[in-house]
Scaffold this active site. Sequence first.
Site, PDB file in Angstrom:
ATOM      1  N   ASP A 157      39.174  18.920  53.409  1.00  0.00           N
ATOM      2  CA  ASP A 157      40.712  18.663  53.160  1.00  0.00           C
ATOM      3  C   ASP A 157      41.455  17.696  54.342  1.00  0.00           C
ATOM      4  O   ASP A 157      42.653  17.607  54.078  1.00  0.00           O
ATOM      5  CB  ASP A 157      41.546  19.720  53.039  1.00  0.00           C
ATOM      6  N   PRO A 207      31.914  28.023  64.193  1.00  0.00           N
ATOM      7  CA  PRO A 207      30.987  28.545  65.125  1.00  0.00           C
ATOM      8  C   PRO A 207      31.452  28.278  66.580  1.00  0.00           C
ATOM      9  O   PRO A 207      31.864  27.115  66.839  1.00  0.00           O
ATOM     10  CB  PRO A 207      29.700  28.191  64.821  1.00  0.00           C
ATOM     11  N   SER A 228      42.321  18.259  57.004  1.00  0.00           N
ATOM     12  CA  SER A 228      43.215  19.105  57.922  1.00  0.00           C
ATOM     13  C   SER A 228      43.007  18.916  59.325  1.00  0.00           C
ATOM     14  O   SER A 228      43.818  19.026  60.245  1.00  0.00           O
ATOM     15  CB  SER A 228      43.501  20.439  57.529  1.00  0.00           C
ATOM     16  N   HIS A 255      33.033  20.141  60.943  1.00  0.00           N
ATOM     17  CA  HIS A 255      34.206  20.740  61.215  1.00  0.00           C
ATOM     18  C   HIS A 255      35.628  20.517  60.415  1.00  0.00           C
ATOM     19  O   HIS A 255      36.558  21.536  60.453  1.00  0.00           O
ATOM     20  CB  HIS A 255      34.730  20.287  62.900  1.00  0.00           C
ATOM     21  N   ASP A 256      35.711  19.571  59.665  1.00  0.00           N
ATOM     22  CA  ASP A 256      36.782  19.544  58.667  1.00  0.00           C
ATOM     23  C   ASP A 256      36.419  20.527  57.487  1.00  0.00           C
ATOM     24  O   ASP A 256      37.081  21.268  56.981  1.00  0.00           O
ATOM     25  CB  ASP A 256      36.935  18.027  57.997  1.00  0.00           C
TER      26      ASP A 256
END
Length: 165
Positions: A73, A161, A75, A65-66
Amino acid sequence: MGSRLARLLLLLCSCEYMSGVQAQLRANYYATSCPNVEQIAITQFIAGLAQNVLAPASMIRLAFHDCAVNGCDASILLNGGMNNTDEKLSARNLGIGNLNIIDGMKAAVERACPGVVSCSDLIVLAARDAVRLSGGPNVNLVFGRRDSKTASTAAASKQLPSLLN
Ligand code: HEM
C-alpha cells in the site's frame, strides 16, 4: 537472489490480500488510463541506476518491506505522519533507501498520466524491473493496488522480521 525467490515475492505482491486496501488487480488495469506506465517506469529505473548500481537490491527489499506490513500500500513511503508514525522510523526498516528511484518513476508517470498510477503499483514494478535488470526472469504483473493514507511504526516493527528473533 534466486529466480524462484524473485517469482515468489512478485506472486505474493499480486495476491489480493497483499494489495493493502481491498482492490481488484488486473494485468490490463492501466491499459487505457496509462498505457505506457511500464515503459516509463523502467526508463526512470535505468536513469536512477546510473547514480547507484545497488538500487535493484534496494527495490526488492523495499517491495518486501512495503507488502509485509498491511499489504502492498506504499505506506512505507509516507513521511511526517501526525504523530511521527512513519514506517521508516522502525529499526526493522534501517537501510531502506534509493527512494529517489520511486520518486523519479512517480514524477514521470504523473507527467504522462496525472493522478492515475498508485505508488504501491510503482514499488512492485520497481521490484519486478530490479529482478529483470539483474538477469532474473521477467515476471508479468497485475496492477490496481491502492495507496494507504496512514502508516504505523509499531506495525512495521511487529510485522517485519528481525535479525534477533
Ligand atoms: C528473516 C527475514 C529477513 C531478515 C531478518 C532480513 C534482514 C535484513 C537486513 C538486516 C538487511 C541489511 C539492511 C542494511 O544494513 O542496510 C537486509 C537487506 C536486504 N534484504 Fe533482507 N531480511 C529478511 C528477509 C528478506 C527477504 C524475504 C528478502 C526478499 C524478498 C530480502 C531482501 C533483502 C535485500 C535485497 C537486501 C539488500 C538491500 C540493499 O542493499 O539495499 N530480505 N535484510
